[in-house]
Design an enzyme around this catalytic site. Structure first.
Site, mmCIF file in Angstrom:
data_model
loop_
_atom_site.group_PDB
_atom_site.id
_atom_site.type_symbol
_atom_site.label_atom_id
_atom_site.label_comp_id
_atom_site.label_asym_id
_atom_site.label_seq_id
_atom_site.Cartn_x
_atom_site.Cartn_y
_atom_site.Cartn_z
ATOM 1 N N ASP A 161 12.684 -51.389 -17.978
ATOM 2 C CA ASP A 161 14.040 -50.841 -17.921
ATOM 3 C C ASP A 161 14.219 -49.859 -16.769
ATOM 4 O OD1 ASP A 161 14.328 -52.250 -20.224
ATOM 5 O OD2 ASP A 161 14.989 -50.553 -21.461
ATOM 6 N N ASP A 162 15.477 -49.619 -16.462
ATOM 7 C CA ASP A 162 15.921 -48.500 -15.598
ATOM 8 C C ASP A 162 15.763 -48.737 -14.095
ATOM 9 O OD1 ASP A 162 16.254 -47.405 -18.061
ATOM 10 O OD2 ASP A 162 15.071 -45.599 -17.702
ATOM 11 N N HIS A 206 21.306 -53.403 -17.916
ATOM 12 C CA HIS A 206 20.996 -52.188 -18.699
ATOM 13 C C HIS A 206 22.110 -51.154 -18.554
ATOM 14 C CE1 HIS A 206 18.444 -49.630 -20.989
ATOM 15 N NE2 HIS A 206 17.954 -48.901 -20.008
ATOM 16 N N HIS A 265 23.762 -45.793 -16.636
ATOM 17 C CA HIS A 265 22.789 -45.323 -17.639
ATOM 18 C C HIS A 265 23.139 -43.919 -18.148
ATOM 19 C CE1 HIS A 265 18.999 -44.751 -19.761
ATOM 20 N NE2 HIS A 265 18.650 -46.008 -19.472
ATOM 21 N N HIS A 289 8.973 -48.839 -18.380
ATOM 22 C CA HIS A 289 9.945 -48.469 -17.332
ATOM 23 C C HIS A 289 9.278 -48.626 -15.974
ATOM 24 C CE1 HIS A 289 11.433 -46.513 -20.979
ATOM 25 N NE2 HIS A 289 12.639 -46.651 -20.455
HETATM 26 ZN ZN ZN Z 1 16.926 -47.020 -20.129
#
Ligand code: ZN
Length: 461
Positions: free
Chosen positions: A268-269, A315, A319, A421
């Site tokens: 993620d991210d 995502h 964020h 991540h």
């Molecule tokens: Zn995240």
């Protein structure tokens, strides 16, 4: 008249007689030789002088003069002279005062007992020797070892001696240390031979004992699995150390997911500057993963990930919890932004979603019920959202080994969706070990797609 003259003559005779026989005497009070401990006060007891007649009758006491001095702070012999005078009579007498040191020095050592390696003669001990007169005489100490005693002796400048005996215990309960060169885990492609990266063994008493190390392993080069190389070493007293290097024998990930043990690695991210490194690792093992990207990072990483067969999911762009969970519209506005980015780079629209914080997040509670609404809404709009059932913990620790461990211990039969991540270097660095473990233990790695099994959390808002 004649009688008077006789009387006068008798008187003169008596005077002369006395004059010839009377005498001067001088005697000391106390001893003529005195030994005085250094630093102690000297009390002068004086002397008695007397001018006396033949019967010892003291007619006159002349004053006694004392010459000389005693330095009670300095060792040595001092002479004091006592004298008296009366007319043409003189008398002199002498006293000797010896300032002496009778106190032995004091030796102190920090330890009451010495624990040392068997056979060791080079024993070091911290000690001091201090004398009342000479002060610090540590450098005058003589040492020797005799009958399991460490003996320290010292004498002060007056010959007063002291000694201290400290028992020596020849023992060793410290284990040797084995240091492995190379990594603690080694991955071998099936059929590949294990090459020992080396090791060093040291012991507190014996020094380098690398040549005593026994190395054994149970590797089956033709069978996927987890194996051990065992290094064992003992010192002379039987203190033993055992160290293990883990060896994984693995096969390259088959292209089609098969079997009942599947790992979906998700990141993620990102993308971030570590994404390239991660893609290299995935390529090495032919493992496909899933990237839930945001608005950040370089386009080229998304492009490369897509081209190398990884899944690209969404995502959200910012964020930012307080932005994306403000309303349904706010969420989709943000989602569309990242969706547009992915489409622009890959040419394909992504239908895979991961909610920031996961669907079970409570950070959205400022907008009650938003997650319940969004979870339904994304599916109505043709998306599929994924949570995870294996937490790497890479938001709670920066320790790569811990991350590897967190993942490995959570793996189970069935579908494992792992959350990591790729914005965190220490998490990216855990990936090769996770893959090696997975491949060696019969797992297959696969990217998520719209048909993948559903892994959802319980919605909390
Ligand atoms: Zn995240």
């Amino acid at each position: 008249m004649k009688k008077v003259w006789i009387g006068i003559l008798i008187f003169i005779a008596i005077i002369l007689f006395y004059g010839l026989t009377m005498h001067l005497t001088l005697s000391l009070n106390g001893n003529q030789e005195i030994e005085l401990p250094v630093f102690q006060e000297y009390n002068e007891q004086g002397a008695k002088g007397c001018y006396s007649d033949i019967f010892g009758f003291c007619l006159f006491r002349p004053e006694v003069k004392i010459n000389g001095e005693v330095d009670t702070n300095k060792l040595g012999d001092y002479y004091l002279t006592y004298s008296i005078s009366f007319g043409w009579y003189h008398k002199k007498i002498e006293r000797k005062v010896s300032v002496i040191d009778l106190i032995a020095p004091v030796i102190s050592a920090k330890d009451k007992q010495i624990l040392t390696c068997p056979g060791n003669e080079d024993i070091n001990l911290e000690y001091t020797a201090f004398d009342n007169y000479d002060q610090d005489i540590t450098d005058k100490v003589v040492k020797r070892i005799q009958d399991k005693q460490f003996i320290i002796e010292v004498a002060d400048s007056s010959g007063n001696r002291s000694s201290l005996e400290i028992p020596i215990v020849y023992d060793d309960d410290e284990k040797p240390i084995i240091t492995l060169k190379g990594n603690n885990t080694v991955a071998l492609l099936k059929g590949e031979k294990y090459v020992e990266p080396g090791y060093i063994a040291t012991d507190n008493c014996l020094g380098d004992i690398t040549d005593r190390v026994k190395v054994t392993n149970n590797i089956d080069y033709e069978q996927n699995g987890k194996y051990q190389v065992t290094y064992t070493v003992s010192d002379d007293l039987g203190n033993t150390t055992k160290v293990i290097r883990t060896v994984y024998v693995y096969e390259k990930n088959p292209d089609v997911p098969i079997g009942d043990k599947v790992i979906y690695l998700t990141f993620d991210d990102g993308p971030s500057n570590y994404t390239g490194q991660l893609l290299d690792v995935l390529k090495k093992y032919n493992v496909k993963a899933t990237f839930f990207v945001t608005g950040q990072g370089n386009d080229q990483f998304i492009k490369r990930a897509y081209e190398e067969g990884h899944s690209i999911g969404l995502h959200t762009y910012t964020h930012q919890y307080n932005t994306v969970y403000k309303s349904v519209d706010a969420y989709f506005d943000d989602l569309n932004k990242v969706s547009d980015r992915v489409k622009r780079i890959t040419g394909v629209e992504s239908k895979l979603i991961r909610f920031p914080g996961g669907s079970s997040n409570t950070v959205s509670k400022f907008n009650p019920g938003i997650m319940t609404t969004l979870a339904r809404e994304v599916e109505l709009r043709g998306y599929k959202y994924f949570d995870w059932n294996v937490a790497s913990g890479d938001t709670g620790t920066t320790n790569t080994d811990k991350i590897v461990n967190n993942v490995i211990k959570s793996l189970k039969k069935g579908n494992n969706v792992v959350l990591q991540h790729d914005t965190k270097k220490y998490s990216v660095e855990a990936v090769s070990q996770i893959i090696e473990y997975g491949l060696a233990n019969g797992y297959v790695f696969a990217p998520l797609d719209i048909t993948s099994p559903t892994v959802h959390h319980t919605i909390a808002n």
